[in-house]
Design an enzyme around this catalytic site. Structure first.
Site, PDB file in Angstrom:
ATOM      1  N   GLU A 132      -5.868   3.739   4.187  1.00  0.00           N
ATOM      2  CA  GLU A 132      -6.616   3.702   2.919  1.00  0.00           C
ATOM      3  C   GLU A 132      -6.649   2.285   2.364  1.00  0.00           C
ATOM      4  O   GLU A 132      -5.611   1.647   2.228  1.00  0.00           O
ATOM      5  CB  GLU A 132      -5.974   4.638   1.901  1.00  0.00           C
ATOM      6  CG  GLU A 132      -6.779   4.739   0.608  1.00  0.00           C
ATOM      7  CD  GLU A 132      -6.166   5.689  -0.393  1.00  0.00           C
ATOM      8  OE1 GLU A 132      -4.947   5.611  -0.612  1.00  0.00           O
ATOM      9  OE2 GLU A 132      -6.900   6.524  -0.931  1.00  0.00           O
ATOM     10  N   CYS A 165     -10.612   8.009  -5.092  1.00  0.00           N
ATOM     11  CA  CYS A 165     -10.042   8.638  -3.886  1.00  0.00           C
ATOM     12  C   CYS A 165     -11.098   9.433  -3.133  1.00  0.00           C
ATOM     13  O   CYS A 165     -10.887   9.834  -2.003  1.00  0.00           O
ATOM     14  CB  CYS A 165      -8.889   9.534  -4.267  1.00  0.00           C
ATOM     15  SG  CYS A 165      -9.346  10.748  -5.504  1.00  0.00           S
ATOM     16  N   GLU A 205      -2.030  15.050  -5.623  1.00  0.00           N
ATOM     17  CA  GLU A 205      -3.385  14.585  -5.250  1.00  0.00           C
ATOM     18  C   GLU A 205      -3.214  13.151  -4.771  1.00  0.00           C
ATOM     19  O   GLU A 205      -2.925  12.265  -5.584  1.00  0.00           O
ATOM     20  CB  GLU A 205      -4.299  14.613  -6.473  1.00  0.00           C
ATOM     21  CG  GLU A 205      -4.525  15.988  -7.041  1.00  0.00           C
ATOM     22  CD  GLU A 205      -5.193  16.900  -6.018  1.00  0.00           C
ATOM     23  OE1 GLU A 205      -4.831  18.079  -5.965  1.00  0.00           O
ATOM     24  OE2 GLU A 205      -6.045  16.401  -5.271  1.00  0.00           O
ATOM     25  N   LYS A 213       3.012  10.467 -18.099  1.00  0.00           N
ATOM     26  CA  LYS A 213       3.074   9.013 -17.945  1.00  0.00           C
ATOM     27  C   LYS A 213       1.806   8.519 -17.260  1.00  0.00           C
ATOM     28  O   LYS A 213       1.535   8.861 -16.112  1.00  0.00           O
ATOM     29  CB  LYS A 213       4.282   8.597 -17.102  1.00  0.00           C
ATOM     30  CG  LYS A 213       4.553   7.087 -17.205  1.00  0.00           C
ATOM     31  CD  LYS A 213       5.504   6.566 -16.130  1.00  0.00           C
ATOM     32  CE  LYS A 213       4.749   6.347 -14.853  1.00  0.00           C
ATOM     33  NZ  LYS A 213       3.775   5.190 -14.955  1.00  0.00           N
TER      34      LYS A 213
HETATM   35  O1  TXE Z   1      -0.411   4.478  -7.042  1.00  0.00           O
HETATM   36  P1  TXE Z   1       1.074   4.883  -7.291  1.00  0.00           P
HETATM   37  P2  TXE Z   1      -1.087   3.158  -7.409  1.00  0.00           P
HETATM   38  C1  TXE Z   1      -3.822   5.005  -3.715  1.00  0.00           C
HETATM   39  C2  TXE Z   1      -4.481   3.701  -3.425  1.00  0.00           C
HETATM   40  C3  TXE Z   1      -3.592   2.727  -4.084  1.00  0.00           C
HETATM   41  C4  TXE Z   1      -2.244   3.352  -3.836  1.00  0.00           C
HETATM   42  C5  TXE Z   1      -1.241   2.902  -4.846  1.00  0.00           C
HETATM   43  O2  TXE Z   1      -4.462   3.457  -2.033  1.00  0.00           O
HETATM   44  O3  TXE Z   1      -3.660   1.451  -3.505  1.00  0.00           O
HETATM   45  O4  TXE Z   1      -2.456   4.744  -3.999  1.00  0.00           O
HETATM   46  O5  TXE Z   1      -1.909   2.971  -6.105  1.00  0.00           O
HETATM   47  C6  TXE Z   1       3.621   6.443 -10.811  1.00  0.00           C
HETATM   48  N1  TXE Z   1       8.202   8.374  -9.485  1.00  0.00           N
HETATM   49  N2  TXE Z   1      -4.383   5.657  -4.894  1.00  0.00           N
HETATM   50  O6  TXE Z   1      -0.211   1.968  -7.534  1.00  0.00           O
HETATM   51  O7  TXE Z   1       2.054   3.807  -7.075  1.00  0.00           O
HETATM   52  C7  TXE Z   1       2.918   5.180 -11.232  1.00  0.00           C
HETATM   53  O8  TXE Z   1       3.579   4.575 -12.315  1.00  0.00           O
HETATM   54  C8  TXE Z   1       7.277   8.820 -10.368  1.00  0.00           C
HETATM   55  C9  TXE Z   1      -5.054   6.894  -4.701  1.00  0.00           C
HETATM   56  O9  TXE Z   1      -1.873   3.578  -8.618  1.00  0.00           O
HETATM   57  O10 TXE Z   1       1.168   6.093  -6.517  1.00  0.00           O
HETATM   58  C10 TXE Z   1       1.557   5.715 -11.610  1.00  0.00           C
HETATM   59  O11 TXE Z   1       1.597   6.272 -12.894  1.00  0.00           O
HETATM   60  N3  TXE Z   1       6.096   8.190 -10.617  1.00  0.00           N
HETATM   61  C11 TXE Z   1      -5.072   7.685  -5.974  1.00  0.00           C
HETATM   62  C12 TXE Z   1       1.334   6.803 -10.571  1.00  0.00           C
HETATM   63  O12 TXE Z   1       2.634   7.149 -10.081  1.00  0.00           O
HETATM   64  C13 TXE Z   1       5.835   7.065  -9.913  1.00  0.00           C
HETATM   65  C14 TXE Z   1      -5.521   6.891  -7.149  1.00  0.00           C
HETATM   66  C15 TXE Z   1       0.472   6.347  -9.387  1.00  0.00           C
HETATM   67  O13 TXE Z   1       1.072   5.183  -8.871  1.00  0.00           O
HETATM   68  C16 TXE Z   1       6.735   6.541  -8.971  1.00  0.00           C
HETATM   69  C17 TXE Z   1      -4.772   5.672  -7.232  1.00  0.00           C
HETATM   70  C18 TXE Z   1       7.965   7.251  -8.768  1.00  0.00           C
HETATM   71  N4  TXE Z   1       8.876   6.807  -7.900  1.00  0.00           N
HETATM   72  C19 TXE Z   1      -4.222   5.081  -6.103  1.00  0.00           C
HETATM   73  N5  TXE Z   1       6.186   5.392  -8.456  1.00  0.00           N
HETATM   74  C20 TXE Z   1      -5.985   8.892  -5.914  1.00  0.00           C
HETATM   75  N6  TXE Z   1      -5.669   9.848  -5.070  1.00  0.00           N
HETATM   76  O14 TXE Z   1      -6.942   8.945  -6.661  1.00  0.00           O
HETATM   77  C21 TXE Z   1       4.988   5.238  -9.054  1.00  0.00           C
HETATM   78  N7  TXE Z   1       4.774   6.230  -9.943  1.00  0.00           N
END
Ligand code: TXE
Length: 480
Positions: free
Chosen positions: A384, A282, A248, A173
């Site tokens: 962050e 990140c 990650e 996904k």
């Molecule tokens: O991440 P999410 P987002 C950090 C950055 C950002 C924060 C949130 O600070 O503001 O994370 O970003 C899926 N069960 N990083 O919104 O919510 C979601 O649909 C299963 C750092 O992108 O963690 C998406 O596909 N899956 C990071 C994925 O998880 C779930 C890069 C990431 O979403 C879920 C991006 C659940 N309950 C953001 N909830 C890095 N380390 O590079 C959400 N998802």
């Protein structure tokens, strides 16, 4: 208005709910396509397809799996421009960045694991004259891959490629914020002749489709990249089900600049490590520590350069700063700039939303922002932000800067600028992070272990680490 479809059992199909939700164009803040609103019923279809495909795929010769992944890599290369334009439109990043970073890396990810699997060997242990042990590394079965919006195809492929190479079947996904290139990849999988059910892409919300993937009893391992908070929730679901987990997560990376550094090289790279992808990587260095004798020279030169970084239309070739990925994320980043002011920071440049002309005026643009005068342990320097915002702080001793650098809950990456060889190695040795760059940033060898410590994650991706994650080791002991 383009509609996206799930890719399940080798076909592009509607979500069972027969409902879609809006996908936005960050450059203009408008809806430009619709995403399947999938739920556990779609995940069930995907798991069924993956399960049906697993026996053949997992017993297919590695050379044959390698051929298909290599073909996919070639197709991504062929469509590089189309994919770069799509990535830029979906994420808000400059098309120039998508063209030189995101899509080429997706090409490399599939190519790397198409070849790595051909060299992935295991070990044997002879017990003198009594027995011989050999280790099998068998594919796990059906695995889940969940990826974020900042480097959409880059990180999506970084998980899928090793999972498939190792002989697993995948339910993946992408982020609902940036689904487009994963959807385009589906079409390339069909063209590459990927057997039906080997890779299944389910679009939808994290808390619904994503949660259904993590909860599904037949998905035995999950590889996740995203926020630390989300990762913790995912682990709470998966741990009692004894699933293998690769997480990650977030970072708050220090960029440590000693006075003896190569100033020009450091300045050029620090602009990149601060603001590439609008600071939405990140691995970006968002806390800049400068040895005091160099502090003012650095501050003035850095701010001068940052002021020249003007947010613009991501589709324009000359743009180096695009839009941030969503309205919610823009508001989150702007709220941290406000917090910095409340915590006593001085905004040296940027600090506000940028309103462009014409159709871009409703886009989500933030001026690259540099803040000084904050304590190393204030919230702005501990949490962050994940946007085009960096703080700069002076330091006097190596011990002091290590204490400040290691003071956050995160431990993903760090950068060190110095010409003093032993100091470079000593500082790297003492930094609490999974990755340390010395006199460079984002220089990547895909064979190396990639990941963080503390709240930046669990496990490592990359090279044979990734193939080990996506296999189960079995020791067979044979009496001689
Ligand atoms: O991440 P999410 P987002 C950090 C950055 C950002 C924060 C949130 O600070 O503001 O994370 O970003 C899926 N069960 N990083 O919104 O919510 C979601 O649909 C299963 C750092 O992108 O963690 C998406 O596909 N899956 C990071 C994925 O998880 C779930 C890069 C990431 O979403 C879920 C991006 C659940 N309950 C953001 N909830 C890095 N380390 O590079 C959400 N998802």
């Amino acid at each position: 208005m383009e509609k996206l479809y799930n890719y399940i059992g080798g076909k592009l199909i509607d979500p069972v709910s027969n409902t879609w939700f809006d996908n936005f164009h960050p450059a203009t803040g408008t809806v430009y396509s619709h995403i399947p609103d999938s739920d556990q019923r779609d995940v069930q279809l995907a798991v069924d397809a993956a399960e049906a495909a697993f026996p053949a795929w997992s017993t297919l010769a590695a050379e044959k799996r390698s051929e298909i992944l290599s073909r996919l890599s070639d197709l991504i290369k062929r469509d590089l421009e189309l994919l770069a334009q799509a990535e830029s439109k979906d994420n808000g990043k400059p098309v120039s960045l998508a063209r030189i970073v995101d899509i080429p890396r997706a090409v490399s990810n599939f190519e790397f694991f198409a070849t790595a699997i051909l060299h992935f060997a295991t070990e044997a242990h002879a017990m003198e004259s009594s027995a011989i042990n050999y280790t099998l590394r068998q594919p796990i079965g059906v695995v889940g891959c969940i990826s974020p919006w900042n480097l959409p195809l880059y990180l999506f492929s970084w998980k899928i490629a090793p999972a498939l190479a190792a002989g697993n079947c995948v339910v993946a996904k992408p982020s609902e914020v940036t689904p487009m290139t994963a959807y385009l990849l589906s079409k390339l999988c069909i063209e590459a002749g990927m057997p039906a059910g080997v890779l299944n892409i389910v679009h939808g919300l994290g808390g619904k489709a994503g949660q259904a993937i993590v909860e599904h009893p037949k998905i035995k391992a999950v590889s996740f990249t995203g926020g630390t908070k989300t990762g913790a929730g995912l682990a709470a679901t998966a741990a009692p089900m004894f699933k293998k987990l690769s997480l990650e997560l977030g970072g708050k990376n220090p960029n440590i600049i000693f006075a003896d550094c190569d100033f020009d090289a450091m300045l050029k790279t620090t602009l990149q490590s601060s603001f590439a992808n609008q600071g939405q990587i990140c691995l970006c260095g968002s806390r800049i520590f400068v040895e005091r004798p160099l502090y003012e020279k650095f501050r003035d030169a850095f701010v001068e350069k940052v002021k020249q970084l003007k947010p613009g239309n991501p589709a324009d070739e000359g743009t180096r700063m695009g839009a941030v990925v969503s309205q919610a994320h823009m508001e989150k980043v702007l709220s941290y700039i406000q917090l910095a002011r409340e915590e006593g920071g001085t905004v040296l440049c940027g600090g506000e939303r940028v309103v462009l002309e014409g159709e871009l005026k409703t886009g989500w643009y933030i001026a690259p922002t540099v803040i000084e005068g904050l304590a190393f342990d204030c919230r702005t320097n501990q949490e962050e932000i994940f946007g085009p915002v960096v703080t700069i702080m002076p330091f006097d001793t190596e011990e002091e800067v290590l204490e400040m650098a290691n003071s956050t809950v995160y431990g993903l990456a760090a950068t060190v600028w110095t010409q003093h060889l032993t100091r470079a190695h000593r500082v790297a040795n003492n930094l609490q992070s999974g990755i340390v760059w010395i006199n460079c940033w984002l220089l990547r060898d895909l064979r190396t272990p990639f990941g963080g410590v503390k709240a930046s994650g669990v496990g490592r991706e990359g090279g044979f680490e990734a193939l080990r994650f996506f296999t189960e080791a079995k020791n067979v002991c044979v009496k001689l």
